[in-house]
Design an enzyme around this catalytic site. Sequence first.
Site, PDB file in Angstrom:
ATOM      1  N   ARG A 105       0.873  -1.224   0.110  1.00 49.23           N
ATOM      2  CA  ARG A 105      -0.060  -0.091   0.103  1.00 49.23           C
ATOM      3  C   ARG A 105       0.832   1.269  -0.047  1.00 49.23           C
ATOM      4  O   ARG A 105       1.644   1.290   0.843  1.00 49.23           O
ATOM      5  CB  ARG A 105      -0.920   0.027   1.218  1.00 49.23           C
ATOM      6  CG  ARG A 105      -1.613   1.573   1.403  1.00 49.23           C
ATOM      7  CD  ARG A 105      -2.618   1.457   2.517  1.00 49.23           C
ATOM      8  NE  ARG A 105      -3.871   0.504   2.168  1.00 49.23           N
ATOM      9  CZ  ARG A 105      -4.873   0.430   2.577  1.00 49.23           C
ATOM     10  NH1 ARG A 105      -5.070   0.965   3.686  1.00 49.23           N
ATOM     11  NH2 ARG A 105      -5.970  -0.283   2.247  1.00 49.23           N
ATOM     12  N   HIS A 132      -7.690   0.695  -5.879  1.00 49.38           N
ATOM     13  CA  HIS A 132      -7.906  -0.010  -4.804  1.00 49.38           C
ATOM     14  C   HIS A 132      -8.444  -1.559  -5.140  1.00 49.38           C
ATOM     15  O   HIS A 132      -9.519  -1.636  -4.917  1.00 49.38           O
ATOM     16  CB  HIS A 132      -8.720   0.279  -3.510  1.00 49.38           C
ATOM     17  CG  HIS A 132      -8.405  -0.085  -2.193  1.00 49.38           C
ATOM     18  ND1 HIS A 132      -7.712  -1.285  -2.192  1.00 49.38           N
ATOM     19  CD2 HIS A 132      -9.056   0.125  -1.194  1.00 49.38           C
ATOM     20  CE1 HIS A 132      -7.730  -1.512  -0.716  1.00 49.38           C
ATOM     21  NE2 HIS A 132      -8.604  -0.660   0.064  1.00 49.38           N
ATOM     22  N   GLN A 135     -10.056  -4.222  -2.790  1.00 47.69           N
ATOM     23  CA  GLN A 135     -11.211  -3.889  -2.446  1.00 47.69           C
ATOM     24  C   GLN A 135     -12.445  -3.956  -3.377  1.00 47.69           C
ATOM     25  O   GLN A 135     -13.606  -4.417  -3.343  1.00 47.69           O
ATOM     26  CB  GLN A 135     -11.351  -2.589  -2.068  1.00 47.69           C
ATOM     27  CG  GLN A 135     -12.680  -1.749  -1.343  1.00 47.69           C
ATOM     28  CD  GLN A 135     -12.740  -2.461   0.063  1.00 47.69           C
ATOM     29  OE1 GLN A 135     -12.219  -2.195   0.772  1.00 47.69           O
ATOM     30  NE2 GLN A 135     -13.977  -2.949   0.386  1.00 47.69           N
ATOM     31  N   ASP A 235     -17.722   6.604  -0.446  1.00 48.19           N
ATOM     32  CA  ASP A 235     -16.497   6.427   0.462  1.00 48.19           C
ATOM     33  C   ASP A 235     -16.257   8.037   0.780  1.00 48.19           C
ATOM     34  O   ASP A 235     -16.705   8.959   0.602  1.00 48.19           O
ATOM     35  CB  ASP A 235     -15.468   6.281  -0.912  1.00 48.19           C
ATOM     36  CG  ASP A 235     -14.001   6.013  -0.235  1.00 48.19           C
ATOM     37  OD1 ASP A 235     -13.607   5.724   0.916  1.00 48.19           O
ATOM     38  OD2 ASP A 235     -12.854   5.999  -0.948  1.00 48.19           O
ATOM     39  N   CYS A 275     -16.345   1.093   1.621  1.00 48.53           N
ATOM     40  CA  CYS A 275     -15.024   0.266   1.922  1.00 48.53           C
ATOM     41  C   CYS A 275     -14.505   0.420   3.292  1.00 48.53           C
ATOM     42  O   CYS A 275     -13.662  -0.303   3.844  1.00 48.53           O
ATOM     43  CB  CYS A 275     -14.085   0.807   0.976  1.00 48.53           C
ATOM     44  SG  CYS A 275     -13.401   2.203   1.014  1.00 48.53           S
ATOM     45  N   ARG A 303     -13.081  -9.049   1.728  1.00 51.50           N
ATOM     46  CA  ARG A 303     -11.682  -8.687   1.622  1.00 51.50           C
ATOM     47  C   ARG A 303     -10.742 -10.159   1.885  1.00 51.50           C
ATOM     48  O   ARG A 303      -9.879 -10.241   0.894  1.00 51.50           O
ATOM     49  CB  ARG A 303     -11.205  -7.833   2.656  1.00 51.50           C
ATOM     50  CG  ARG A 303     -11.789  -6.295   2.506  1.00 51.50           C
ATOM     51  CD  ARG A 303     -11.390  -5.732   1.208  1.00 51.50           C
ATOM     52  NE  ARG A 303      -9.963  -5.411   1.159  1.00 51.50           N
ATOM     53  CZ  ARG A 303      -9.320  -4.415   1.536  1.00 51.50           C
ATOM     54  NH1 ARG A 303      -9.857  -3.458   2.253  1.00 51.50           N
ATOM     55  NH2 ARG A 303      -7.936  -4.261   1.365  1.00 51.50           N
TER      56      ARG A 303
HETATM   57  N1  NVA Z   1     -10.419   6.284  -0.790  1.00 52.98           N
HETATM   58  C1  NVA Z   1      -9.879   5.921   0.671  1.00 52.98           C
HETATM   59  C2  NVA Z   1     -10.197   4.553   0.614  1.00 52.98           C
HETATM   60  C3  NVA Z   1      -9.818   3.841   1.966  1.00 52.98           C
HETATM   61  C4  NVA Z   1      -9.806   2.515   2.031  1.00 52.98           C
HETATM   62  C5  NVA Z   1      -8.641   6.310   0.711  1.00 52.98           C
HETATM   63  O1  NVA Z   1      -7.731   6.158  -0.259  1.00 52.98           O
HETATM   64  O2  NVA Z   1      -8.288   6.962   2.136  1.00 52.98           O
END
Ligand code: NVA
Length: 316
Positions: A105, A132, A135, A235, A275, A303
């Site tokens: 990540r 992502h 997800q 989100d 998410c 997940r």
């Molecule tokens: N769009 C959010 C997703 C978190 C899983 C972020 O990047 O923080």
Amino acid sequence: MTREPIRHFLADDDLSSAEQREVLELAIRLKADRFAARPLAGPRSVAIIFDKPTLRTQVSFTAGISELGGYPMLVDGGLAKIGVRESAADVARVLGRQVAAIVWRTYEQSKLEEMAQHAGVPVVNALTDDYHPCQGLADLLTIAEHTGGLAPEGPALAGRSLAYVGDGANNMAHTYLLAGARAGMDVRIGAPEGYQPAAEIVTRAEAIAADSGGTVTLTTDPSDAVEQASAVVTDTWVSMGHEAQAVERETPFLPYQLNAALLGRAAPGAAVLHCLPAYRGKEITADVIDGPQSVVWDEAENRLHAQKAILTWLLR
Ligand code: NVA
């Protein structure tokens, strides 16, 4: 004898529609029979690296890699400082000699691509600024479970529609465009001016949809986006890395809040996904995320199953 090229999962469209379906079918099998696949028996190690905060991703990869017979090796992103202390390419060369796969990540997609180019083992995107995809797989699995299962043949979720409202320029919106188009879905993004998805990703999604039988719709009208949708998703308005813009990111998104009135435009019983982490009273109201149409806890569990499936598929 030529060897199969190493496959990675860096963006949702790295999987063709048929491959995405295979991975989802595998996830369904692994959910029903948790220890059916042991591709990491040994145990072989998988490096898991976080340059941004995490809860679900760390837990689900750690549990999932263990269940696949492997050893989940947490590499401290703050200590490794990939790209600062040494290049992603050099880290890849070191890790690739010792682990079966790398899960990372980070911020820039280009760094992840650099890692993949030099690792010699599969690299999995555990979230970047752009996508992502883990997800995305979990969400397709969740939508399948709550809207009648996988399509009998062809793209996995043909005939289903997914409406995403909120920050159309973030990683989740991009993931839904690409993953949803691959799955043959009608993907609608309702986002304010200035927060629409990246043009390059929209073009890619449109090309995919032309092939899979899906559609891609962008609108600034949240009600239009949600109209009769089978799944409604939102989100956070402030993704990781954008914390300094938290105040300026409030007003433009207010009309896009997923509340009972907006959800009322969707198909009866439409599944609500997020998410997580969720900010109740901002992008989603408590009555919706804690209400009867919410499937967010199934989504969080999925997940695990989706990531076990993609790892097993990449290591096959
Ligand atoms: N769009 C959010 C997703 C978190 C899983 C972020 O990047 O923080």
